[in-house]
Write an enzyme that holds these catalytic residues in place. Structure first.
Site, short mmCIF file in Angstrom:
data_model
loop_
_atom_site.label_atom_id
_atom_site.label_comp_id
_atom_site.label_asym_id
_atom_site.label_seq_id
_atom_site.Cartn_x
_atom_site.Cartn_y
_atom_site.Cartn_z
N ASP A 172 -27.13 36.68 -50.66
CA ASP A 172 -27.71 37.47 -49.56
C ASP A 172 -28.43 36.36 -48.69
OD1 ASP A 172 -26.47 39.66 -50.68
OD2 ASP A 172 -28.00 40.17 -51.96
N HIS A 199 -29.45 44.40 -54.39
CA HIS A 199 -28.37 43.69 -53.93
C HIS A 199 -27.21 44.68 -53.81
CE1 HIS A 199 -25.27 40.83 -53.70
NE2 HIS A 199 -24.65 41.04 -54.79
#
Ligand SMILES: NC(=O)c1ccc[n+]([C@@H]2O[C@H](COP(=O)([O-])OP(=O)(O)OC[C@H]3O[C@@H](n4cnc5c(N)ncnc54)[C@H](O)[C@@H]3O)[C@@H](O)[C@H]2O)c1
Length: 377
Positions: A172, A199
């Site tokens: 990310d 996530h």
């Protein structure tokens, strides 16, 4: 053939240190998969790794033989199937776990729970038995649940150390850095966007206000950028059209995180990575924030920092989903049964009649077998 002078080195421009002690045994569990293979390649190419232990339920002898021909120092061993899992883990300082099924188009990460929860619980169980002190880096999704699962399994063995269990969210951050750099015409290797929360979808919270170098976007562009970072995994799943999710960029991100952990273990100072870990920073038991890493894993949680109003709302919006995913992981381990003789954890409650049959089989078969051996003599 490459001459030694121009032989390519690991291309992790950002974080690879070559100054450290470099004696680590690292295991990759799920080493034959889409992530596992390129991740193992990057680890094999690193001077930080002296032993690389590859475990999977399929194809590891071939992957290990292939990687072992690369002219770098790490000794490669391949291990296949549960009987060889203990040997794969013995003496490991770092274990990276990309084992598990990936998403197909239309699936959320939580749709993977039923399959991957059992896989991760069994692998965490093996880590607790064979390398309880290792740094455990979980890539397998849904990370928001697989970290609570790993933690609860370690607790059951009395070996849980919250400073050593990490949900790898580095991809990310890698994506956020890349997208910001693209929009602003910057060198992505010099951009750093902390990404906090979890996530999955809206639990992925990029903190553009804390980006270095400082960047600013009009609000519609900020919203679009945030959503792109949150849905970047789905972008890849759609583009691969049924052939899996991010593997190459994830291998890069997994290697970057592993090298940071190793660097910090080797005494390098100021190593900071975001990861999804046990946390006191919000009302969620697990939360990703920037972490200062050290010889023993997390040295200091650096917290959320100052958030913009936009980011505060993103955090508030993520809490419900995060808490539910964490609870789902914890509940899964709470209802796991342990098979009494092999102590292999069973994820589903067994009906008493089936359990009685299994116990009878384990108790009765060995004596019967020895009687028949005796008679045949
Ligand atoms: N954290 C992240 O940012 C991130 C990013 C991308 C993918 N992922 C996740 O990583 C996981 C792996 O993805 P992939 O694309 O490599 O999948 P893949 O199917 O290509 O590979 C998975 C590997 O795991 C192995 N495996 C299955 N059960 C196992 C077990 N019990 N023990 C050991 N190995 C086992 C399989 O044999 C296979 O080789 C998925 O859960 C995916 O969702 C996470």
């Amino acid at each position: 053939m490459f001459s030694r002078a121009v032989r390519p080195t690991v291309g992790l421009a950002r974080s690879l240190s070559t100054s450290s002690q470099n004696h680590a045994k690292v295991a990759v569990l799920g080493a034959s998969g889409g992530i596992g293979q390129p991740l193992s390649l990057l680890l094999k190419n690193s001077p930080l790794v002296s032993q690389l232990s590859l475990y999977d339920i399929a194809h590891t002898p071939g992957v290990a033989a292939d990687l072992s021909h690369i002219e770098t120092r790490a000794q490669v061993s391949g291990h296949i199937g549960p009987d060889q899992l203990g040997a794969a883990l013995k003496g490991c300082e770092v274990v990276v776990i990309p084992a598990g099924v990936p998403r197909k188009p239309g699936m959320t990460r939580d749709d993977l729970f039923n399959t991957n929860a059992t896989i991760v619980a069994n692998l965490a169980d093996a880590c607790a038995r064979h390398c309880p002190e290792a740094m455990i880096c979980i890539i397998a999704n849904p990370v928001n649940s697989t970290i609570p699962i790993t933690s609860e399994v370690m607790k059951k063995h009395g070996v849980y150390n919250p400073n050593r269990v990490f949900g790898v969210t580095t991809l990310d951050i890698v994506r956020a850095n890349t997208f910001v750099a693209e929009l602003k015409g910057l060198d992505p290797a010099r951009v750093n966007v902390p990404v906090i929360g979890g996530h999955a979808g809206k639990t992925i919270i990029p903190l553009i206000s804390q980006c270095t170098p400082k960047v600013e976007f009009p609000s519609d562009q900020l919203t679009a950028l945030t959503e792109r970072i949150q849905e970047a995994g789905t972008e890849v799943v759609k583009a691969k059209a049924g052939a899996g999710s991010a593997t190459l960029s994830m291998a890069y991100a997994g290697a970057r995180f592993t090298f940071s952990v190793l660097d910090a273990m080797n005494g390098k100072e100021g190593v900071v990575e975001c990861a999804f870990v046990r946390s006191e920073e919000t009302e969620c038991k697990y939360f990703s924030t920037p972490l200062l890493l050290g010889k023993n894993g997390i040295e200091k949680n650096l917290g959320l920092g100052k958030l913009s109003a936009f980011e505060e709302k993103l955090v508030a919006d993520a809490m419900g989903e995060l808490k539910a995913s964490i609870k789902k992981g914890e509940d899964f381990v709470a209802q796991m049964k342990v098979f009494p003789f092999t102590r292999i954890p069973l994820p589903l409650p067994l009906p008493p009649s089936l359990l009685a049959l299994l116990v009878l089989a384990v108790v009765a078969i060995p004596p019967l077998f020895s009687v028949s051996v005796f008679i045949n003599k």
